[in-house]
Enzyme design. Structure first.
Site, PDB file in Angstrom:
ATOM      1  N   SER A   4      13.715  15.798  24.044  1.00  6.93           N
ATOM      2  CA  SER A   4      14.176  16.563  22.879  1.00  6.93           C
ATOM      3  C   SER A   4      13.385  17.657  23.726  1.00  6.93           C
ATOM      4  CB  SER A   4      14.031  16.413  21.639  1.00  6.93           C
ATOM      5  OG  SER A   4      13.262  17.650  21.072  1.00  6.93           O
ATOM      6  N   ASP A  49       1.470  11.056  23.772  1.00  4.29           N
ATOM      7  CA  ASP A  49       2.202   9.733  23.519  1.00  4.29           C
ATOM      8  C   ASP A  49       0.516   9.239  23.354  1.00  4.29           C
ATOM      9  OD1 ASP A  49       4.036  10.285  24.562  1.00  4.29           O
ATOM     10  OD2 ASP A  49       4.982   8.474  25.637  1.00  4.29           O
ATOM     11  N   GLN A  80      10.378  15.754  18.565  1.00  8.42           N
ATOM     12  CA  GLN A  80       9.272  16.242  19.531  1.00  8.42           C
ATOM     13  C   GLN A  80       8.642  17.394  18.679  1.00  8.42           C
ATOM     14  OE1 GLN A  80      10.255  15.372  23.387  1.00  8.42           O
ATOM     15  NE2 GLN A  80       9.255  13.341  23.396  1.00  8.42           N
ATOM     16  N   ASP A 137      11.700  17.824  26.818  1.00  5.47           N
ATOM     17  CA  ASP A 137      11.593  18.017  28.236  1.00  5.47           C
ATOM     18  C   ASP A 137      12.728  18.892  27.859  1.00  5.47           C
ATOM     19  OD1 ASP A 137      10.521  15.364  27.181  1.00  5.47           O
ATOM     20  OD2 ASP A 137      10.542  15.566  29.670  1.00  5.47           O
ATOM     21  N   GLU A 155       4.916  13.564  37.823  1.00  9.22           N
ATOM     22  CA  GLU A 155       5.178  13.519  35.720  1.00  9.22           C
ATOM     23  C   GLU A 155       3.476  14.288  35.499  1.00  9.22           C
ATOM     24  OE1 GLU A 155       5.716   9.772  34.148  1.00  9.22           O
ATOM     25  OE2 GLU A 155       5.849  10.510  32.303  1.00  9.22           O
TER      26      GLU A 155
HETATM   27  C1  9WN Z   1       8.188   8.060  25.003  1.00  7.68           C
HETATM   28  C2  9WN Z   1       9.931  11.893  28.985  1.00  7.68           C
HETATM   29  C3  9WN Z   1       8.848  11.787  27.697  1.00  7.68           C
HETATM   30  C4  9WN Z   1       8.082  12.578  27.290  1.00  7.68           C
HETATM   31  C5  9WN Z   1       6.843  12.688  26.404  1.00  7.68           C
HETATM   32  C6  9WN Z   1       5.986  11.329  27.739  1.00  7.68           C
HETATM   33  C7  9WN Z   1       6.929  10.058  27.547  1.00  7.68           C
HETATM   34  C8  9WN Z   1       7.833   8.848  26.284  1.00  7.68           C
HETATM   35  C9  9WN Z   1       7.453   7.200  26.978  1.00  7.68           C
HETATM   36  O1  9WN Z   1       8.085  10.368  28.716  1.00  7.68           O
HETATM   37  O2  9WN Z   1       6.912   9.614  26.305  1.00  7.68           O
HETATM   38  O3  9WN Z   1       9.262   9.175  24.749  1.00  7.68           O
HETATM   39  O4  9WN Z   1       8.551   6.777  27.245  1.00  7.68           O
HETATM   40  O5  9WN Z   1       6.455   7.137  27.000  1.00  7.68           O
HETATM   41  O6  9WN Z   1       4.913  11.341  26.943  1.00  7.68           O
HETATM   42  O7  9WN Z   1       5.835  13.749  25.724  1.00  7.68           O
HETATM   43  O8  9WN Z   1       8.882  14.054  26.647  1.00  7.68           O
HETATM   44  O9  9WN Z   1       9.708  13.214  29.632  1.00  7.68           O
END
Ligand code: 9WN
Length: 450
Positions: A38, A174, A112, A40, A409
Site C-alpha cells: 500500500s 515494522d 499501512q 510503497d 532498501e
Molecule cells: C511487512 C514492502 C514493505 C514496506 C514496509 C517494510 C516491509 C513487510 C515485511 O516491507 O514490511 O509489510 O515483510 O517486512 O517494513 O514498510 O511497506 O516494502
C-alpha cells in the site's frame, strides 16, 4: 547536478521501476516483496508521475481495486500469479476471501500509513496531461474519502480523534524500537514459527531483519486479528497491541490537506478536509508531542502512556503546515542535534532511530538504518516550513546514498553502505522525484551504482 549525472541517476531509477512493473502495479522488490504494497505504491506513484503519468495513475487505481467495502486499503494486494511460497504471510494466511465485503483479489487485512491522497495530488502536479489527471482524481477521490473515513470511524479509540494501529506492520516501521514496550505484552509463541515459515530470511541476513521473537509476535497479532474477522469494533478492547503513531497520523493529516486541494480541483468543498486536518494536527500536538524529548512519540493506548523513544516517526509531522513555529523549531533542532546528525558530514540521510540510543543498530531494519522514504518525508517537511537551508543538504545526501550504494532498501547512516533487498522500488521512485526537483534548481555531481 550536471545534466549528464542527473540523467544517469534518472535512467537508473526508471530502469528499476520499469523492471519492477507487473502490468498494473509495481512490486517493492522482485525477490523479497513480490506483490503490491500500500504505502510503497504511493511513493512509487510519485516517482512514476515524472516518467509515465499513466503508470502512476494505474498504480494507485490498482491498489484501490483491493479496497474493502468498509473503506480500508489493505497493506498488501496479492498478485495471483505468484505462488503462496513467494511471500509469508500470503493469501492463505490472511484469508480475505472468507470475509464479506472484500475485493475479489486476495489481500491482507491490515492497513499501512495513509499517504495515498498526497501521492494522487503529486500525480496531478507532475502531470503532462492535466485534464487526464483531473479525470483520474475524480475517480479516485471518493475512494480516498472512504479510506480516511475508515480510519475516522473504525480506528479512533479515544477522544483524541487520532487513529490507532493494531499491528506494528501497520506503522510501516515494522520493528521500530517504539514497539518494544507495547510488544513486550504480546506472548512469544515459538510454535508459530514452526507452523509458518519465515520467507524473508531467504532474501536478507538475519542480522538485518526483525528477530524470531518479534516475528512470532507479529504472527500472533495478525492471526488474532484475522480470527476476529478483522472486526475493529468488537476486537479493539481486547487487542494485545494498540498504539497511536505520529507518522501514521501525520500522513493522514497531510493527506487530508491534499484531499482539500483535490476537492477544489474537482469542484467540491475542501472545508471538511481542512477541518479534519487541523483537528488531527492539534490532537497530535496535545497527545503525542513530548516536550522533554522535544519530538513526537507514539502513544501506547493500553498502557495509557507515551513511548519515550526518539525515532524518525517523531520527525515526520514536519510535513504539516499547521504545526506551531515552536514545535517546528524543536523538530529542526532535534534533526540537527547529535540524535539525528542532519548537518554532520559523517551521517547520511535521516537515521530511523536515535544515533545516541544504546540500542541503536545501523543495519537492522527500522532500528537505525536510513530509509529513503522517511528521509524524503522529512525533506518535504523541511520545505513546507521554508527550511531550504536544511532541505538542500538532505536532498544531496539522498542522491549520494543512491549513487554510492544503489537503490537498496536501507543504508547504514554511518557508512552509507546499502542493506536489505536490492532494486527497491520506493528508493528508485523517490530518488527520481528528488532528481527532477533539483534539476529545476540545483547543481550536483552524482552517478549511480546499481
Ligand atoms: C511487512 C514492502 C514493505 C514496506 C514496509 C517494510 C516491509 C513487510 C515485511 O516491507 O514490511 O509489510 O515483510 O517486512 O517494513 O514498510 O511497506 O516494502
Amino acid at each position: 547536478m550536471s545534466e549528464s549525472s542527473a540523467s544517469v541517476l534518472r535512467r537508473a531509477a526508471i530502469r528499476t521501476l520499469a523492471g519492477n512493473w507487473r502490468g498494473t502495479s509495481t512490486v517493492p522488490s522482485p525477490s523479497l516483496y513480490p506483490h503490491q504494497w500500500s504505502w510503497d505504491s504511493a511513493f512509487i506513484a510519485i516517482g512514476l508521475s515524472h516518467w509515465s503519468q499513466r503508470r502512476a495513475e494505474t498504480e494507485l487505481l490498482s491498489l484501490f481495486g483491493g479496497q474493502w467495502q468498509d473503506g480500508r486499503v489493505p497493506a498488501i494486494v496479492f498478485d495471483p500469479s505468484v505462488d503462496e511460497e513467494g511471500y509469508f504471510p500470503g493469501p492463505s494466511f490472511w484469508q480475505s476471501n472468507t470475509v464479506s465485503g472484500t475485493a475479489p483479489l486476495a489481500t491482507s487485512g491490515i492497513v499501512q500509513p495513509p499517504i495515498h491522497a498526497r501521492a494522487a495530488l503529486d500525480v496531478l502536479r507532475n502531470a503532462r496531461e492535466p485534464a487526464r489527471a483531473r479525470a483520474f482524481l475524480r475517480r479516485l477521490y471518493p475512494r480516498l474519502c472512504r479510506e480516511h473515513d475508515y480510519l475516522a470511524t473504525r480506528r479512533v479509540v479515544d477522544e483524541s480523534g487520532l487513529a490507532a494501529i493494531v499491528h506494528p506492520w501497520e506503522s510501516g516501521l515494522d520493528n521500530s524500537p517504539s514497539w518494544d514496550a507495547p510488544l513486550a505484552r504480546v506472548p512469544v509463541d515459538r510454535s508459530l514459527l514452526q507452523r509458518y515459515q519465515r520467507r524473508d530470511l531467504q532474501h536478507a541476513g538475519s542480522d538485518e531483519r526483525p528477530t524470531d521473537d518479534d516475528y512470532a509476535r507479529y504472527i500472533r497479532l495478525a492471526a488474532n486479528y484475522r480470527d476476529s474477522g478483522y472486526d475493529d469494533g468488537r476486537r479493539l478492547p481486547s487487542t494485545e497491541f494498540l498504539v497511536i503513531d505520529p507518522l501514521f497520523n501525520a500522513l493522514w493529516a497531510w493527506s487530508e490537506e491534499a484531499l482539500a486541494d483535490i476537492a477544489e480541483v474537482i469542484g467540491l468543498d475542501p472545508e471538511p478536509h481542512l477541518r479534519r486536518a487541523r483537528h488531527l494536527g492539534e490532537a497530535m500536538t496535545e497527545l503525542l508531542f513530548d516536550s522533554e524529548l522535544a519530538t513526537f512519540t507514539a502513544y501506547d493506548v493500553l498502557a495509557r502512556a507515551r513511548v519515550p523513544r526518539r525515532t524518525v516517526a517523531g520527525l515526520v509531522p514536519l510535513v504539516l503546515e499547521t504545526l506551531s513555529p515552536a514545535i517546528v523549531r524543536s523538530l529542526t533542532q532535534q534533526l540537527t542535534s547529535a540524535h539525528f546528525g542532519l548537518l554532520d558530514s559523517d551521517i547520511a540521510g535521516v537515521p530511523s532511530y536515535d544515533l545516541r540510543a544504546p540500542d541503536f543498530d545501523g543495519r537492522r531494519y527500522w532500528r537505525g538504518p536510513t530509509w529513503l522514504n522517511t528521509t524524503w518525508l522529512v525533506w518535504r517537511g523541511l520545505r513546507v516550513h521554508g527550511r531550504d537551508d536544511l532541505a538542500a543538504p538532505l536532498a544531496e545526501a539522498m542522491l549520494e546514498l543512491a549513487a554510492g550504494a544503489g537503490f537498496r532498501e536501507y543504508f547504514d547512516p554511518r557508512t552509507g553502505s546499502g542493506h536489505g533487498t536490492r532494486h527497491f522500488s520506493w528508493s528508485a521512485a523517490l530518488i527520481l522525484d528528488v532528481v527532477e526537483d533539483l534539476s529545476r534548481t540545483g547543481a550536483h555531481t552524482v552517478s549511480v551504482a546499481e
